[in-house]
Scaffold this active site. Sequence first.
Site, short mmCIF file in Angstrom:
data_model
loop_
_atom_site.label_atom_id
_atom_site.label_comp_id
_atom_site.label_asym_id
_atom_site.label_seq_id
_atom_site.Cartn_x
_atom_site.Cartn_y
_atom_site.Cartn_z
N THR A 175 48.71 38.96 36.27
CA THR A 175 47.13 38.84 35.72
C THR A 175 46.76 40.11 35.17
O THR A 175 46.61 40.95 35.94
CB THR A 175 46.41 38.35 36.97
N LYS A 250 42.92 32.90 32.91
CA LYS A 250 43.16 33.29 34.33
C LYS A 250 42.12 33.88 34.70
O LYS A 250 41.63 33.68 35.91
CB LYS A 250 44.47 34.02 34.24
N LYS A 318 40.15 43.12 41.83
CA LYS A 318 40.30 43.47 40.64
C LYS A 318 40.22 42.66 39.21
O LYS A 318 39.76 42.82 38.27
CB LYS A 318 42.25 43.76 40.66
#
Length: 372
Positions: A175, A250, A318
């Site tokens: 990701t 995502k 994150k």
Amino acid sequence: MGLVANTSCRSHYLTTAAMFSPFNTAASLSKAMILRSSFCPRRTICFRPTPVPCLSTQPHCLVRVKALSSDGSKAADGSPVRIGFLGLGIMGSPMAQNLIKAGCDVTVWNRTKGKCDPLISLGAKYKPSPEEVAASCDVTFAMLADPQSAVDVACGKNGAASGMAPGKGYVDVSTVDGATSKMISSSIKSTGAQFLEAPVSGSKKPAEDGQLIFLTAGDKSLYETSGPFLDIMGKSRFYLGDVGNGAAMKLVVNMIMGSMMASFSEGLILSEKVGLDPSILVQVISQGAISSPMYAMKGPSMVQSSYPTAFPLKHQQKDLRLALGLAESVSQPTPIAAAANELYKVAKSRGLSDDDFSAVIEALKVKIEQQG
């Protein structure tokens, strides 16, 4: 608008054989049809220019697609397609393990070599650098923790790009943000190899069960080549077009997930504060319109102040940070996600980075203590 539908083993093998053969001979098609029983049925439906999900059933049989064959049955050197896997953390390890159990020829690498040992004991090979994995494999998957790690492993010293060449493929399932994905793509494609970004929706348990969702973008031919292996590791896959679209999808998904968990945490704390049983709240929610598998799975342990790690809190924070950056790039207000991000930052400051992201509830307890 083009419509391509594969609704049978027969059509799947005809497509695969034609894709890999420079000569569409009757012999190659015949050989491909003979192998059709090695696959479980799957359906792949792709519309352009508007992408739609390409769904497939989870295979329960040995995959025999060969990436570089002239007839769709063998690699150029006569061996099975060689799969590389870089990064064996919470997600990468079970994903690679599922490939091995399905009978794939897998070579692994991880910064901490000890994490490779369980997979080696299952039959995986080992190489001491991403470059050597990529050089020895036909398709290499990478599952890294963050954008910097993804860039280092792909483009750094002894990185995967150094081992890539025409005919090979690199599938990054990490990701990362779109800019990072495009940077890696550029480095890989400069070698003549193909690139596919394929971040996953799902955490530890779906990874173990082969129930991940792949959000792919990049070289369409690599999407088709790697499809059978994605199907071993996941329950569905989406092809979204150009590199960057998979990363964006995502981040949007994880932004929503992080915000949902923060709101759920507020509800659990409030219910207890006013004298209600938060366990009952979990049951009530599970039977209503806002029911979510995430709430049902995480709620009971959260009530017990237990946060077994399936998706580390530091990774959720994150992803929220990257999602906020994505929103800023198109001037889209995201006040709820921004507030949720602050809660995750507080939880990190409390030493909860490596706990499950549901530990964000502890940030609210801190605020309550401070108010008290």
